[in-house]
Motif scaffolding. Structure first.
Motif, PDB file in Angstrom:
ATOM      1  N   UNK A  58       0.828  -1.205   0.000  1.00 35.96           N
ATOM      2  CA  UNK A  58       0.000   0.000   0.000  1.00 35.96           C
ATOM      3  C   UNK A  58       0.864   1.258   0.000  1.00 35.96           C
ATOM      4  N   UNK A  59       1.970   1.245   0.758  1.00 35.71           N
ATOM      5  CA  UNK A  59       2.865   2.397   0.812  1.00 35.71           C
ATOM      6  C   UNK A  59       3.475   2.684  -0.557  1.00 35.71           C
ATOM      7  N   UNK A  60       3.982   1.663  -1.227  1.00 39.74           N
ATOM      8  CA  UNK A  60       4.598   1.851  -2.547  1.00 39.74           C
ATOM      9  C   UNK A  60       3.556   2.305  -3.566  1.00 39.74           C
ATOM     10  N   UNK A  61       2.380   1.706  -3.529  1.00 33.45           N
ATOM     11  CA  UNK A  61       1.323   2.093  -4.471  1.00 33.45           C
ATOM     12  C   UNK A  61       0.906   3.548  -4.253  1.00 33.45           C
ATOM     13  N   UNK A  62       0.756   3.946  -3.002  1.00 34.74           N
ATOM     14  CA  UNK A  62       0.357   5.339  -2.725  1.00 34.74           C
ATOM     15  C   UNK A  62       1.457   6.306  -3.106  1.00 34.74           C
ATOM     16  N   UNK A  63       2.722   5.932  -2.852  1.00 33.64           N
ATOM     17  CA  UNK A  63       3.833   6.788  -3.241  1.00 33.64           C
ATOM     18  C   UNK A  63       3.860   6.987  -4.750  1.00 33.64           C
ATOM     19  N   UNK A  64       3.667   5.921  -5.513  1.00 32.51           N
ATOM     20  CA  UNK A  64       3.647   6.038  -6.971  1.00 32.51           C
ATOM     21  C   UNK A  64       2.489   6.921  -7.440  1.00 32.51           C
ATOM     22  N   UNK A  65       1.328   6.781  -6.800  1.00 35.59           N
ATOM     23  CA  UNK A  65       0.178   7.603  -7.148  1.00 35.59           C
ATOM     24  C   UNK A  65       0.458   9.078  -6.839  1.00 35.59           C
ATOM     25  N   UNK A  66       1.012   9.355  -5.667  1.00 36.61           N
ATOM     26  CA  UNK A  66       1.328  10.735  -5.299  1.00 36.61           C
ATOM     27  C   UNK A  66       2.385  11.318  -6.229  1.00 36.61           C
ATOM     28  N   UNK A  67       3.353  10.518  -6.641  1.00 37.50           N
ATOM     29  CA  UNK A  67       4.369  11.000  -7.576  1.00 37.50           C
ATOM     30  C   UNK A  67       3.747  11.335  -8.922  1.00 37.50           C
ATOM     31  N   UNK A  68       2.852  10.515  -9.396  1.00 37.18           N
ATOM     32  CA  UNK A  68       2.189  10.775 -10.668  1.00 37.18           C
ATOM     33  C   UNK A  68       1.380  12.070 -10.605  1.00 37.18           C
ATOM     34  N   UNK A  69       0.582  12.223  -9.541  1.00 35.94           N
ATOM     35  CA  UNK A  69      -0.211  13.448  -9.392  1.00 35.94           C
ATOM     36  C   UNK A  69       0.689  14.678  -9.318  1.00 35.94           C
ATOM     37  N   UNK A  73       1.131  17.941 -11.794  1.00 32.43           N
ATOM     38  CA  UNK A  73       0.951  19.285 -11.267  1.00 32.43           C
ATOM     39  C   UNK A  73       2.181  20.151 -11.564  1.00 32.43           C
ATOM     40  N   UNK A  74       3.376  19.616 -11.363  1.00 40.24           N
ATOM     41  CA  UNK A  74       4.601  20.365 -11.629  1.00 40.24           C
ATOM     42  C   UNK A  74       4.729  20.663 -13.124  1.00 40.24           C
ATOM     43  N   UNK A  75       4.327  19.719 -13.966  1.00 41.08           N
ATOM     44  CA  UNK A  75       4.366  19.973 -15.410  1.00 41.08           C
ATOM     45  C   UNK A  75       3.450  21.132 -15.770  1.00 41.08           C
ATOM     46  N   UNK A 108       8.276  12.491   1.385  1.00 38.97           N
ATOM     47  CA  UNK A 108       7.809  13.817   0.978  1.00 38.97           C
ATOM     48  C   UNK A 108       8.735  14.397  -0.070  1.00 38.97           C
ATOM     49  N   UNK A 109      10.037  14.210   0.094  1.00 34.11           N
ATOM     50  CA  UNK A 109      11.003  14.731  -0.877  1.00 34.11           C
ATOM     51  C   UNK A 109      10.856  14.034  -2.225  1.00 34.11           C
ATOM     52  N   UNK A 110      10.493  12.763  -2.235  1.00 36.40           N
ATOM     53  CA  UNK A 110      10.309  12.040  -3.491  1.00 36.40           C
ATOM     54  C   UNK A 110       9.106  12.550  -4.274  1.00 36.40           C
ATOM     55  N   UNK A 111       8.193  13.222  -3.600  1.00 36.46           N
ATOM     56  CA  UNK A 111       7.016  13.760  -4.275  1.00 36.46           C
ATOM     57  C   UNK A 111       7.391  15.072  -4.955  1.00 36.46           C
ATOM     58  N   UNK A 112       7.222  15.192  -6.267  1.00 34.70           N
ATOM     59  CA  UNK A 112       7.607  16.423  -6.968  1.00 34.70           C
ATOM     60  C   UNK A 112       6.877  17.655  -6.419  1.00 34.70           C
ATOM     61  N   UNK A 113       7.605  18.746  -6.336  1.00 34.21           N
ATOM     62  CA  UNK A 113       7.036  20.000  -5.865  1.00 34.21           C
ATOM     63  C   UNK A 113       7.277  20.272  -4.397  1.00 34.21           C
ATOM     64  N   UNK A 114       7.797  19.287  -3.656  1.00 38.46           N
ATOM     65  CA  UNK A 114       8.094  19.471  -2.235  1.00 38.46           C
ATOM     66  C   UNK A 114       9.475  18.928  -1.918  1.00 38.46           C
ATOM     67  N   UNK A 115      10.120  19.579  -0.960  1.00 36.66           N
ATOM     68  CA  UNK A 115      11.435  19.136  -0.489  1.00 36.66           C
ATOM     69  C   UNK A 115      11.464  19.282   1.023  1.00 36.66           C
ATOM     70  N   UNK A 116      11.826  18.215   1.722  1.00 35.83           N
ATOM     71  CA  UNK A 116      12.003  18.297   3.167  1.00 35.83           C
ATOM     72  C   UNK A 116      13.289  19.054   3.442  1.00 35.83           C
ATOM     73  N   UNK A 117      13.200  20.083   4.294  1.00 36.47           N
ATOM     74  CA  UNK A 117      14.360  20.917   4.574  1.00 36.47           C
ATOM     75  C   UNK A 117      15.088  20.431   5.815  1.00 36.47           C
ATOM     76  N   UNK A 118      14.394  20.403   6.953  1.00 35.20           N
ATOM     77  CA  UNK A 118      15.006  19.943   8.204  1.00 35.20           C
ATOM     78  C   UNK A 118      13.919  19.722   9.246  1.00 35.20           C
ATOM     79  N   UNK A 119      14.325  19.108  10.348  1.00 33.19           N
ATOM     80  CA  UNK A 119      13.447  18.929  11.489  1.00 33.19           C
ATOM     81  C   UNK A 119      13.717  20.032  12.493  1.00 33.19           C
TER      82      UNK A 119
END
Length: 156
Positions: A58-69, A73-75, A108-119
């Motif tokens: 489920x995690x991999x499938x959701x990650x792939x879906x979020x990456x596609x969306x 959006x970034x395009x 979150x960083x793998x999702x296009x349009x967002x980058x994790x900066x720090x904690x």
């Protein structure tokens, strides 16, 4: 290990009852064994051993879906960059262990349009840079989604 052994035992017994021995019967026996194991484990309040692999799927499938969306959006953003408000947002993190927090930050960083900066120093917040912060709540929802999926895979 005991749950897997119980499941495999039921699968082998199931397959041995049918002549001739076939892979289909073995697979059907594995399904019956999984169901019986799940019923036994549910009574004890323990975690079913196949829930972690299912959570990973489920995690991999959701990650792939979020990456596609996000890629779509970034395009669209690249083709029409007007009206965007980039920025950094603090997102609360409730994951228990440090490696779970890092896993969520990497997802979150793998999702296009967002980058994790720090904690934050107390590790209760994750700072995320987003290409468009018109809706900062969507970044928090994405973090909560990934955090829930990470917990489903690795927490007992």
């Amino acid at each position: 290990m005991g749950q897997l052994l119980m499941n495999l035992t039921v699968a082998l017994l199931w397959a041995s009852f049918f002549e001739p021995f076939s892979w289909f019967n073995l697979l059907a026996g594995f399904g019956v064994g999984a169901l019986l194991t799940w019923l036994v484990v549910r009574q004890d309040g323990r975690r079913f051993y196949l829930s972690a692999p299912w959570g990973a799927v489920k995690l991999v499938a959701r990650l792939l879906w979020e990456q596609l969306k996000s890629a779509l959006w970034v395009s669209r953003f690249i083709l029409d960059p007007r009206g965007r408000q980039p920025g950094i947002v603090a997102v609360p993190v409730t994951a228990l262990s440090d490696w779970q927090r890092v896993t969520v930050a990497n997802l979150i960083t793998l999702t296009p349009g967002t980058v994790s900066v720090c904690f934050s120093p107390d590790r209760s917040r994750l700072y995320v840079h987003a290409v468009d912060l018109k809706d900062p709540e969507s970044v928090a929802q994405s973090e909560q989604l990934f955090e829930g999926l990470v917990r489903e895979v690795w927490e007992r």
